[in-house]
Design a protein around this motif. Structure first.
Motif, PDB file in Angstrom:
ATOM      1  N   ILE A   1      -7.284   2.906  -4.693  1.00 43.68           N
ATOM      2  CA  ILE A   1      -8.224   2.883  -3.226  1.00 43.68           C
ATOM      3  C   ILE A   1      -9.825   2.061  -3.651  1.00 43.68           C
ATOM      4  O   ILE A   1     -10.334   1.067  -3.786  1.00 43.68           O
TER       5      ILE A   1
ATOM      6  N   ALA B   1      -9.313  -0.185   4.794  1.00 46.09           N
ATOM      7  CA  ALA B   1      -9.316   0.742   3.448  1.00 46.09           C
ATOM      8  C   ALA B   1     -10.086   0.037   2.812  1.00 46.09           C
ATOM      9  O   ALA B   1     -10.919   0.721   1.492  1.00 46.09           O
TER      10      ALA B   1
ATOM     11  N   TRP C   1      -0.740   1.703  -3.573  1.00 46.68           N
ATOM     12  CA  TRP C   1      -2.065  -0.063  -3.308  1.00 46.68           C
ATOM     13  C   TRP C   1      -1.517  -0.560  -4.318  1.00 46.68           C
ATOM     14  O   TRP C   1      -0.731  -0.216  -5.778  1.00 46.68           O
TER      15      TRP C   1
ATOM     16  N   ARG D   1       0.822  -0.846   0.216  1.00 49.67           N
ATOM     17  CA  ARG D   1       0.269  -0.018  -0.216  1.00 49.67           C
ATOM     18  C   ARG D   1       0.797   1.323  -0.111  1.00 49.67           C
ATOM     19  O   ARG D   1       2.058   0.989   0.388  1.00 49.67           O
TER      20      ARG D   1
ATOM     21  N   ASN E   1     -12.173  -0.968  -4.407  1.00 47.90           N
ATOM     22  CA  ASN E   1     -13.511  -1.558  -3.215  1.00 47.90           C
ATOM     23  C   ASN E   1     -14.330  -1.915  -4.363  1.00 47.90           C
ATOM     24  O   ASN E   1     -15.799  -2.064  -3.970  1.00 47.90           O
TER      25      ASN E   1
END
Length: 257
Positions: A189, A217, A155, A152, A193
């Motif tokens: 990120i 996260a 990432w 990270r 997600n």
């Protein structure tokens, strides 16, 4: 003459008695099979735990002068972990180097290790290798889709054609980024997600993810903290890795069996 995984000649005139290993998983594999052969290793060669040999720096940036000073019969390296210029310098000093390929599957990795041990080092086939091949021979049906970060800031996640991805696939965990153009993509990120994963798998190396560093996260997603050695090392640890990784996944609340 012997050749390594890349087809390069390995001019050894007799079975090596002194080996410098620039690859932690190979250090473990060699010592588990021929104790006492490793005469030097990297700072990251943590297994076997009682290994007491001179250290030659990191895998990516070894102290080549220290390697040369040890005058090994053979140096073992990996095409992904070690720099070609370091391998070339060692060879230029007259020391044979056996370079293993970056295996994309567990069978390919174990086959590479078998050839190094039985041909390059003239050792008998070890029991741990046979057991690992039996454990990992087949793949379970896919039940879970996962994102597998390895770093990270930024990432970085496991992408296509990786050993870690195949390890998880054989346990029924499909890598969301398995079809990405890169072997180690760097998505944002937000993209991670939105990738549609059911699970996030956090190894403790090369980045040491913990329950307090990483999962926050990915709000709302189950996560599994796993031993990075079990996920990425092709060696004796694969014997215990099968049960260990399944256990970590069960604790995430997403059962595989």
């Amino acid at each position: 003459m012997l050749v390594d995984d890349l087809g390069e000649p390995v001019p050894v005139s007799a079975p090596p008695k002194r080996v410098v290993s620039l690859v932690p998983s190979l250090t473990d594999a060699i010592e588990a099979t021929g104790p006492g052969l490793v005469a030097g290793a990297t700072d990251y060669c943590t297994h076997p735990a009682d290994l007491d040999v001179p250290r030659v720096g990191g895998s990516k940036y070894p102290h080549v002068d220290k390697v040369l000073e040890l005058r090994p019969d053979l140096v073992v390296a990996n095409a992904e972990e070690n720099r070609p210029e370091d391998v070339a310098r060692i060879r230029a000093d007259g020391i044979p180097v056996w370079v293993t390929a970056a295996a994309a599957t567990v069978p390919a990795g174990l086959g590479s290790v078998r050839r190094l041990l039985t041909q390059g080092l003239d050792l008998p086939e070890p029991d741990w290798l046979v057991t690992a091949e039996d454990l990992w021979r087949t793949a379970e049906p896919v039940r879970v889709r996962a994102v597998i970060p390895v770093w990270r800031r930024p990432w970085i996640v496991v992408g296509r054609d990786t050993f870690a991805g195949d390890v998880l696939l054989r346990l029924g965990v499909a890598n969301v980024y398995a079809d990405h153009a890169d072997r180690y993509p760097r998505p944002s990120i937000d993209e991670l997600n939105a990738a549609g994963a059911d699970l996030v798998v956090f190894p403790d190396e090369p980045y040491e993810f913990t329950a307090a560093d990483g999962p926050e996260a990915f709000p709302g997603l189950p996560f599994a903290l796993v031993n990075g050695r079990h996920l990425t090392w092709c060696g004796p640890s694969l014997v215990e890795a099968h049960a260990s990784l399944l256990g970590a996944e069960r604790r995430s609340g997403r059962r595989l069996d």
